[in-house]
Scaffold this active site. Structure first.
Site, PDB file in Angstrom:
ATOM      1  N   ALA A  65      50.667  18.859  15.324  1.00 24.53           N
ATOM      2  CA  ALA A  65      51.120  17.858  16.288  1.00 24.53           C
ATOM      3  C   ALA A  65      49.898  17.326  17.030  1.00 24.53           C
ATOM      4  O   ALA A  65      48.854  17.969  17.051  1.00 24.53           O
ATOM      5  CB  ALA A  65      52.071  18.508  17.279  1.00 24.53           C
ATOM      6  N   GLY A 109      52.346  21.748  12.968  1.00 21.54           N
ATOM      7  CA  GLY A 109      53.303  20.764  12.439  1.00 21.54           C
ATOM      8  C   GLY A 109      52.915  20.293  11.055  1.00 21.54           C
ATOM      9  O   GLY A 109      53.769  19.810  10.303  1.00 21.54           O
ATOM     10  N   GLU A 112      54.425  22.884   8.847  1.00 22.25           N
ATOM     11  CA  GLU A 112      55.884  22.710   8.958  1.00 22.25           C
ATOM     12  C   GLU A 112      56.342  21.513   8.107  1.00 22.25           C
ATOM     13  O   GLU A 112      57.380  21.568   7.453  1.00 22.25           O
ATOM     14  CB  GLU A 112      56.274  22.560  10.426  1.00 22.25           C
ATOM     15  CG  GLU A 112      56.103  23.859  11.214  1.00 22.25           C
ATOM     16  CD  GLU A 112      56.220  23.666  12.708  1.00 22.25           C
ATOM     17  OE1 GLU A 112      57.052  24.366  13.326  1.00 22.25           O
ATOM     18  OE2 GLU A 112      55.504  22.808  13.259  1.00 22.25           O
ATOM     19  N   GLU A 132      49.839  27.718  16.797  1.00 22.40           N
ATOM     20  CA  GLU A 132      50.416  27.273  18.070  1.00 22.40           C
ATOM     21  C   GLU A 132      50.221  28.281  19.208  1.00 22.40           C
ATOM     22  O   GLU A 132      49.985  27.893  20.357  1.00 22.40           O
ATOM     23  CB  GLU A 132      51.916  26.983  17.895  1.00 22.40           C
ATOM     24  CG  GLU A 132      52.240  25.688  17.163  1.00 22.40           C
ATOM     25  CD  GLU A 132      52.329  25.858  15.649  1.00 22.40           C
ATOM     26  OE1 GLU A 132      52.848  24.947  14.976  1.00 22.40           O
ATOM     27  OE2 GLU A 132      51.860  26.883  15.133  1.00 22.40           O
TER      28      GLU A 132
HETATM   29  N1  T1G Z   1      45.744  17.019  18.117  1.00 18.89           N
HETATM   30  C1  T1G Z   1      44.880  16.150  18.687  1.00 18.89           C
HETATM   31  N2  T1G Z   1      43.530  16.147  18.486  1.00 18.89           N
HETATM   32  C2  T1G Z   1      43.066  17.073  17.659  1.00 18.89           C
HETATM   33  C3  T1G Z   1      43.905  18.030  17.016  1.00 18.89           C
HETATM   34  C4  T1G Z   1      45.310  17.969  17.269  1.00 18.89           C
HETATM   35  N3  T1G Z   1      46.162  18.815  16.697  1.00 18.89           N
HETATM   36  N4  T1G Z   1      43.124  18.836  16.267  1.00 18.89           N
HETATM   37  C5  T1G Z   1      41.858  18.390  16.416  1.00 18.89           C
HETATM   38  N5  T1G Z   1      41.816  17.356  17.242  1.00 18.89           N
HETATM   39  C6  T1G Z   1      40.625  16.581  17.638  1.00 18.89           C
HETATM   40  C7  T1G Z   1      39.629  17.418  18.451  1.00 18.89           C
HETATM   41  O1  T1G Z   1      39.939  17.379  19.808  1.00 18.89           O
HETATM   42  C8  T1G Z   1      38.313  16.706  18.133  1.00 18.89           C
HETATM   43  O2  T1G Z   1      38.261  15.558  18.925  1.00 18.89           O
HETATM   44  C9  T1G Z   1      38.491  16.271  16.685  1.00 18.89           C
HETATM   45  O3  T1G Z   1      39.906  16.264  16.451  1.00 18.89           O
HETATM   46  C10 T1G Z   1      37.851  17.199  15.704  1.00 18.89           C
HETATM   47  O4  T1G Z   1      38.315  18.518  15.964  1.00 18.89           O
HETATM   48  C11 T1G Z   1      55.067  20.909  16.074  1.00 18.89           C
HETATM   49  C12 T1G Z   1      53.697  21.816  18.309  1.00 18.89           C
HETATM   50  C13 T1G Z   1      41.798  21.064  12.589  1.00 18.89           C
HETATM   51  C14 T1G Z   1      40.559  23.169  12.326  1.00 18.89           C
HETATM   52  O5  T1G Z   1      46.376  23.878  16.789  1.00 18.89           O
HETATM   53  O6  T1G Z   1      42.158  23.901  14.904  1.00 18.89           O
HETATM   54  O7  T1G Z   1      51.584  21.480  15.617  1.00 18.89           O
HETATM   55  O8  T1G Z   1      36.339  16.152  20.329  1.00 18.89           O
HETATM   56  O9  T1G Z   1      36.064  19.440  16.613  1.00 18.89           O
HETATM   57  O10 T1G Z   1      35.906  22.046  14.000  1.00 18.89           O
HETATM   58  O11 T1G Z   1      54.954  23.186  15.723  1.00 18.89           O
HETATM   59  O12 T1G Z   1      40.507  20.920  15.219  1.00 18.89           O
HETATM   60  O13 T1G Z   1      36.005  14.736  18.317  1.00 18.89           O
HETATM   61  O14 T1G Z   1      37.264  13.856  20.312  1.00 18.89           O
HETATM   62  O15 T1G Z   1      38.055  20.966  16.255  1.00 18.89           O
HETATM   63  O16 T1G Z   1      36.465  20.540  12.059  1.00 18.89           O
HETATM   64  C15 T1G Z   1      48.774  22.921  15.971  1.00 18.89           C
HETATM   65  C16 T1G Z   1      44.078  22.333  16.191  1.00 18.89           C
HETATM   66  C17 T1G Z   1      49.119  21.898  17.001  1.00 18.89           C
HETATM   67  C18 T1G Z   1      45.087  22.716  15.180  1.00 18.89           C
HETATM   68  C19 T1G Z   1      39.334  21.037  12.729  1.00 18.89           C
HETATM   69  N6  T1G Z   1      47.488  22.583  15.392  1.00 18.89           N
HETATM   70  N7  T1G Z   1      42.854  21.848  15.603  1.00 18.89           N
HETATM   71  O17 T1G Z   1      38.288  21.744  13.296  1.00 18.89           O
HETATM   72  O18 T1G Z   1      36.964  19.787  14.320  1.00 18.89           O
HETATM   73  S1  T1G Z   1      50.630  22.339  17.796  1.00 18.89           S
HETATM   74  C20 T1G Z   1      46.374  23.107  15.862  1.00 18.89           C
HETATM   75  C21 T1G Z   1      41.975  22.694  15.027  1.00 18.89           C
HETATM   76  C22 T1G Z   1      51.846  21.976  16.647  1.00 18.89           C
HETATM   77  C23 T1G Z   1      54.171  22.062  15.905  1.00 18.89           C
HETATM   78  C24 T1G Z   1      53.255  22.353  17.033  1.00 18.89           C
HETATM   79  C25 T1G Z   1      40.697  22.097  14.554  1.00 18.89           C
HETATM   80  C26 T1G Z   1      40.654  21.827  13.031  1.00 18.89           C
HETATM   81  P1  T1G Z   1      36.920  15.054  19.499  1.00 18.89           P
HETATM   82  P2  T1G Z   1      37.295  19.752  15.880  1.00 18.89           P
HETATM   83  P3  T1G Z   1      36.808  21.054  13.376  1.00 18.89           P
END
Ligand code: T1G
Ligand code: NAD
Length: 708
Positions: A65, A109, A112, A132
């Site tokens: 998400a 997500g 999912e 999450e």
């Molecule tokens: N949403 C918004 N921005 C995101 C994002 C996300 N999910 N993931 C990364 N970014 C932005 C981050 O802030 C950065 O921005 C850029 O992307 C690069 O990220 C419904 C509710 C995917 C392994 O928890 O673990 O789904 O600083 O520097 O080291 O059940 O990002 O460049 O402006 O980290 O290569 C669950 C979170 C969400 C994954 C990549 N998903 N992201 O790592 O790059 S909750 C997560 C990561 C959800 C559902 C629920 C990592 C990555 P900027 P980065 P990276």
């Protein structure tokens, strides 16, 4: 054809292809779920299409998400149109097989969405996961209901309550993936989809054979709750994730989703989640240095040398060896070298014993570390990290020596805790290649790497060290050059107040218990014993030579004069059994404290846990404000990240400044001003703190002075 700007659709023969294009990580921002829905519905009506492939454009599948949207959700702004679960149910109901083609990360997500598809294929280095809980929430789009149906209860609980990624090969074994694709992913997915044409789609919601029985599952859930309580003390989300997976074994699918939604909402609106989302973005902001762009040329670092194999040197060498980088490690004499290498061997053996890696991996890493008593080979390394005793003369002598030996362009780094980087650099003819690389103890464990920018340190050296930090599994935070830099400058007052409280009558164990139960990984005095009380003692003696002092009471000096350096000598604030790190209160220390207090005429009183907590953390907030007003840190959130990864501050409390904002800048200032009256100069409020309180500006919006 664009289903929305963020989802493109195309065809390859009878296969409809939906490509998500929402850089950088294809998050499910507004328009993405809607685009997928429109695509599946359009292909559903297209007789020429017999099956559908969903794939991510760019470097990854859907990474979850859009976390930036959560703030809107918790402030009551709802998204128009069908909910995400409805969209996924429509995908699942598709009469034509839908195949998710995964590369990079299918997280949250994203996984999912893939599990609502009928089949999942991936490239070998893909990762899948439900991270999450690391944001203080749980999967909110049926992840806790579909994952146990694909992978079974044990795996689903591990993934949803732990949040760690799973490699493609393990995901295939677990039943999450159906195939690992060699070569081009899209071609492989299309080929796979063709094999499913004409077959009734396999809907994950209908798979119940892995849901087990209540009787068989009960011990699994009990063990998972226990493990989560130990691993994530005081944290809500892991427990909620386990509750949700359990609901999948007890309720029909749609009721399970409703139960998951309840738990998801409870977590999303919790302070813990807000704190952990603050940290998520804070950990990404630290990497952004205003005057150092992504175009700066990095210096290749393929071979490293470490000087000193003591408490820190050994751990530092392990970090590079763990990242596949060969390391030379130099000591003064064989005994010290053997001691250092034995500690490294013991630490690796511990990790093998805990199953963190295999004996073969240990042997590989040990083989990358070359112990020696000379500077042989130092002329071929790309980076040298000095970790000898904390003394300016000794460090300048060593930097003078390596300046003559090291090859042009090599990075010369010091692990000093407090000393002036510019002065150390002045011992060389190449100050632009000198930087502070301040690891935290134990260096092979703590993720924080404080990078100290000297007046001459080049942008290439800084950019390289920020990149190296990531490569060796650390979080690099760039700070300004000043006494104690940023980490220890804030931690000093925190440990100082712990010692004053002991003199004022608080028991050593009570002080540590108050901080530990509140969430710190370890109490302040036990932390001292872990790091070695002699490190601070050497620093205070070095300062005294310059007629300066840290303003700490004398108890720790008295302990060190008795050889009580902490765990490394079996006694410090606590005493320790041989080979055991468990701290045992020591009446001898209680007597030293009592006698010192009587000698200094310190009035005795009792303290609540909250008073102890605030005395310690407010002293650091005050110092953090000074650091920002002097321009020694770029952001308040950098300070939060440092407390989490350097001092074991609980992630679910967001970090020092974020936590202080929870109390309120006015209240913090008022309390500190009060203690200033009571205890004198050491509690003088910083100018920035006073200004923030007067203007009612939260700490997180504090504007630091220009960095220097
Ligand atoms: N949403 C918004 N921005 C995101 C994002 C996300 N999910 N993931 C990364 N970014 C932005 C981050 O802030 C950065 O921005 C850029 O992307 C690069 O990220 C419904 C509710 C995917 C392994 O928890 O673990 O789904 O600083 O520097 O080291 O059940 O990002 O460049 O402006 O980290 O290569 C669950 C979170 C969400 C994954 C990549 N998903 N992201 O790592 O790059 S909750 C997560 C990561 C959800 C559902 C629920 C990592 C990555 P900027 P980065 P990276
Ligand atoms: P330590 O006393 O455990 O180890 C220092 C080692 O340096 C000793 O083994 C000593 O033999 C060796 N040494 C001294 N002179 C040498 C020389 N000329 N060549 C090669 N080796 C030499 O100290 P430590 O705790 O590892 O601290 C090392 C540095 O790291 C200090 O600057 C300290 O301030 C800093 N530091 C310590 C910690 C901590 O928690 N211990 C944390 C961060 C930074």
């Amino acid at each position: 054809m664009a289903m929305s700007d963020l989802v493109q659709s195309s065809k390859s023969g009878e296969i409809g292809i939906l490509t998500v294009n929402n850089p950088p990580v294809n998050a499910l921002s507004p328009g993405v779920p809607e685009g997928i829905l429109a695509g599946v519905e359009a292909f559903g009506k297209d007789d020429g299409v017999k099956a559908i492939v969903l794939i991510g454009g760019g470097r990854t599948f859907i990474a979850g998400a859009d976390i930036k949207e959560f703030g809107k959700m918790t402030s009551g702004q709802t998204r128009r149109g069908p909910g995400f679960n409805e969209i996924l149910n429509t995908v699942e109901k598709s009469s034509k097989p839908v195949v998710a083609a995964i590369h990079g990360t299918a997280f949250g997500g994203g996984l999912e969405t893939a599990m609502a598809c009928h089949y999942r294929v991936a490239v070998a280095d893909a990762l899948v996961g439900q991270p999450e809980v690391k944001l203080g929430i749980i999967p909110g789009a049926a992840g806790t209901q579909r994952l146990p149906r694909l992978a079974g209860i044990q795996k689903a609980v591990e993934m949803c309550a732990g949040g760690d990624p799973v490699k493609a090969a393990d995901a295939l074994k677990a039943g999450i993936l159906d195939q690992i694709v060699e070569g081009d992913l899209l071609a492989g997915a299309i080929a796979f989809a063709k094999t499913k044409i004409g077959q009734a789609p396999r809907r994950t919601r209908d798979l119940t054979d892995k849901l087990g029985t209540a009787e068989a599952n009960a011990p699994v859930f009990a063990a998972a709750r226990d493990a989560a309580r130990k691993r994530a003390r005081n944290v809500l989300a892991p427990q909620a994730a386990i509750d949700a997976v359990e609901a999948a074994t007890k309720l029909p699918f749609d009721q399970g989703i409703a139960r998951e939604a309840e738990l998801f909402q409870k977590c999303l609106f919790s302070d813990q989640s807000k704190s952990m989302i603050h940290v998520f973005f804070g950990e990404r902001e630290v990497a952004k240095i205003p005057d150092i762009g992504k175009d700066i040329q990095l210096i290749p670092v393929n071979k490293v040398a470490v000087i000193g194999a003591g408490t820190m040197g050994g751990g530092i060498a392990m970090n590079f060896a763990n990242a596949g980088i060969p390391v030379l490690i130099k000591e003064t004499d064989q005994a010290a070298l053997d001691r250092g290498m034995n500690t490294i061997k013991k630490n690796y053996a511990n990790s093998v014993a805990k199953g963190r890696f295999t004996q073969a991996q240990m042997d590989e890493r040990m083989a990358r570390i070359t112990p020696q008593l000379t500077y042989d080979g130092f002329d071929k390394v790309d980076m040298i990290v000095e970790a000898v005793f904390e003394g300016m003369e000794l460090k300048k002598k060593i930097f003078g020596e390596i300046d003559k030996i090291a090859k042009p362009g090599a990075i010369l780094a010091s692990n000093t805790s407090t000393l002036n980087i510019n002065e150390i650099a002045s011992a060389t003819k190449r100050p632009q290649f000198v930087i502070g690389t301040h690891f935290f103890s134990p260096a092979n464990v703590m993720r924080l790497l404080e990078l100290v920018r000297g007046a001459a340190t080049s942008k290439e050296v800084i950019a390289t060290c920020m990149a190296i930090s990531k490569k060796i599994g650390k979080i690099g935070v760039l700070v300004g050059n000043c006494w104690g830099f940023v980490g220890n400058r804030m931690f000093g007052p925190y440990r100082r107040e712990a010692q004053y409280l002991a003199l004022e009558g608080a028991k050593v164990a009570d002080i540590d218990k108050a901080l530990y139960e509140w969430g710190m990984a370890m109490g302040p005095l036990a932390t001292g014993d872990l790091a070695g009380l002699d490190v601070g003692w050497r620093i205070r003696k070095e300062l005294a030579l310059a007629g300066k002092s840290t303003g700490e009471p004398t108890v720790e000096d008295l302990l060190c004069e008795l050889g009580r350096y902490g765990q490394k000598t079996g006694a410090g604030w606590y005493k320790y059994e041989k080979g055991d790190r468990t701290p045992h209160p020591d009446p001898e220390v209680a007597k030293i404290i009592k006698d010192t207090a009587a000698e200094l005429g310190v009035p005795q009183k009792t303290f609540t846990d909250s008073e102890i907590l605030r005395r310690l953390l407010f002293s650091s907030v005050n110092e953090a404000c000074r650091i920002l007003e002097e321009g020694k840190a770029y952001r308040a959130s950098d300070i939060d990240v440092m407390w989490l990864h350097g001092f074991g501050f609980p992630r679910y409390r967001g970090g020092l400044m974020y936590w202080a904002d929870g109390i309120g800048v006015k209240e913090v200032y008022a309390q500190i001003a009060n203690w200033h009256q009571q205890y004198g100069a050491r509690w003088a409020p910083s100018r920035l703190l006073r200004e923030l309180a007067e203007s009612g500006t939260p700490f997180r919006e504090a504007k630091p002075a220009p960095f220097n």
